[in-house]
Enzyme design. Sequence first.
Site, PDB file in Angstrom:
ATOM      1  N   ASP A 185      -4.811   5.584 -23.186  1.00 24.73           N
ATOM      2  CA  ASP A 185      -5.927   5.450 -24.133  1.00 24.73           C
ATOM      3  C   ASP A 185      -7.170   5.216 -23.280  1.00 24.73           C
ATOM      4  OD1 ASP A 185      -7.856   4.646 -25.918  1.00 24.73           O
ATOM      5  OD2 ASP A 185      -6.746   2.919 -26.704  1.00 24.73           O
TER       6      ASP A 185
ATOM      7  N   ASP B 265      -9.845   3.962 -37.447  1.00 26.29           N
ATOM      8  CA  ASP B 265      -9.865   3.606 -36.019  1.00 26.29           C
ATOM      9  C   ASP B 265     -11.313   3.352 -35.608  1.00 26.29           C
ATOM     10  OD1 ASP B 265      -9.700   3.433 -33.286  1.00 26.29           O
ATOM     11  OD2 ASP B 265      -8.694   5.357 -32.974  1.00 26.29           O
TER      12      ASP B 265
ATOM     13  N   LYS C 283     -18.154   6.483 -21.894  1.00 27.45           N
ATOM     14  CA  LYS C 283     -17.447   7.456 -22.737  1.00 27.45           C
ATOM     15  C   LYS C 283     -18.367   7.995 -23.831  1.00 27.45           C
ATOM     16  CE  LYS C 283     -13.538   7.722 -25.934  1.00 27.45           C
ATOM     17  NZ  LYS C 283     -12.416   6.995 -26.520  1.00 27.45           N
TER      18      LYS C 283
ATOM     19  N   GLU D 281      -6.962  10.090 -31.277  1.00 25.47           N
ATOM     20  CA  GLU D 281      -6.591   8.663 -31.304  1.00 25.47           C
ATOM     21  C   GLU D 281      -5.891   8.253 -32.604  1.00 25.47           C
ATOM     22  OE1 GLU D 281     -10.286   6.856 -30.133  1.00 25.47           O
ATOM     23  OE2 GLU D 281     -10.048   7.603 -28.091  1.00 25.47           O
TER      24      GLU D 281
END
Length: 596
Positions: free
Chosen positions: A34, A196, A96, A173
């Site tokens: 992850d 999420d 990110k 994800e």
Amino acid sequence: MRCGSADCDDAERRTAYTPNVTRREDAGVRIGIDLGTTHSLAAVLMDGQAIIIPNLLGERLTPSAVSVDNDGRTLVGAPAKSRELTHPGETVCNFKRDMGTERTWTLGRKSMRSESLSALVLADLRQSVEEHLGQRVLEAVVTVPAYFGEDQRRATQAACEIAGLHVERIINEPTAAALAYGFGNPQSEAKLVVLDLGGGTFDVSVLEVTDGIIEILASAGDARLGGEDFVELMMEHCGKRILETEGVDLSRAADLSAKLRLACERAKRALSSAERASVVVAGVGPSARTFTLEVTREQVHGWWAPLVSRMQTPIRQALKDAGWMRSAVDQVLLVGGATRMPLVDGLVANVFNKEGTRTLSPDEAVAVGAAVQAALKADDAQVEDLVVTDIAPFSLGVDHSSEHGRHRVNGMFSAIVERGTVLPASRSHVFTTIDNNQRWVEFGVYQGEHALCEHNTKIGEYTIKGVPAGPAGSEQIEVRFSYDLNGLLEVETTVLSTGKKHTLVLDRSGRGMTKAEVGRAQTMLQSLKFHPRDALPNVAALERAEALFTTLTRDDRALLGELIGSFKSCLESQDPALIREHRQQLLVIVERLQQH
Ligand code: AMP
């Protein structure tokens, strides 16, 4: 689609990005990673159990942070994160969020994009796994937010390649979270929604689980909405208050702004379990004053209301795409660290009239799901009853022109793969020439849902040459889109009258990394390569041995001196297995000599 009647100049062709890491078939492990905005982690399935692999510091979560120290050494993870406050100019976090963009950061004398910074984190995780398990990583499955577009997915793939990781599959994800759920609840039958909310992104997936078959029905999200936005909004409000009451502008200096960010992050977390918290910023100005601002949960929920309302849009969208009423949902799975905020409970209660499910660890479920996917890919018996199908989160298509009487309208979006299509998918459209003697056709590839291309995201541009001359409408060109399991696109065109095919290469619109740039980034990272003598377990072993050496005499001293020398020379070999073996031998002797 734009077109012309003369052959255009040879456009610069860039090689399509394809992973070039050779596959190694020897014993080793397949892991899930992850790669998060704030934290990253790796997991593996062993003996039917999902295991989170601790990093070299023994921690399960590795901060996604990179820094350069005073000696020009590159630090990754917790040692880098701890410098965010003291050396904000030499430390990068949250990179990110800029995956797939051209943004660069200067660290020391190197300029790095998000891909290279992410590669450093990935390489660190791989090293941790190899150290911990004593086995090589054969392959990894890496996760991305479902709502990552083509550019961001290719950038993630490029990061894996720069890190030298063999990655054939990237998965969404929330799909990974669903896999973790399916792995832990093999017999269950449920209609689920996964929310999420990570550090930088918000994803919603609607899915059905039946006896180990996980079917993703719809995905939606916001690739720029995550826990960090809650912190930023809090910083804005707190900064304003401090400016009003104390006359100090905390946003003007990088170090004060970093202190305010940390204080707000702490207060945000504290407010997840308490009604009030303090935002404390110490050491401001020449007299090193401390500012304290008391905030209440109710107050910050007011500040955060616009973000909560943004979260409702993808939830509505995903339910609509799946054709579900809210009441059809059996469970709402909450994953991502930021779902710990009580306002997420409020949102779930409001929209679904039920409580969110927190049976999965919000920080670890995605990595576990990625490990499950890695096992699935290898036909591992531990997951033999699990099956997952995923979908395209966006529509992908081309621009085209349409004729209305004497008017021609350009820039219309024509979807070839509609969002929600089950992956992998291959779809085609046939377009006709619109000018007399049209010898070439140029078209842009877009991702999005708007009828006009200008409101969608352009992800590439192609030119098809060698179209036979003829009257307008006489030639037909088939455009085929193949969308793979990673959510990545390949385009093939065929001029139907000649049968001439082109497998097209994305012109990255200047945003993605070309193959040559990936190669240069690899070389650059190798030049910063952390020498094994700087790796924490080696540094710690040597420090321990050298400290003991000073206390010894005669034979013991000679023995330990020899072992220290041989360990140091072994470090130069850069062979991880040999280094591990020598380190263990050294530590066994250190233990023994300490007991003398
Ligand atoms: P992830 O990317 O899933 O690791 O999520 C990280 C995000 O979760 C960051 O924005 C954190 O600030 C946030 N987070 C972690 N723990 C908490 C907490 N107890 N309360 C509020 N937010 C949290």
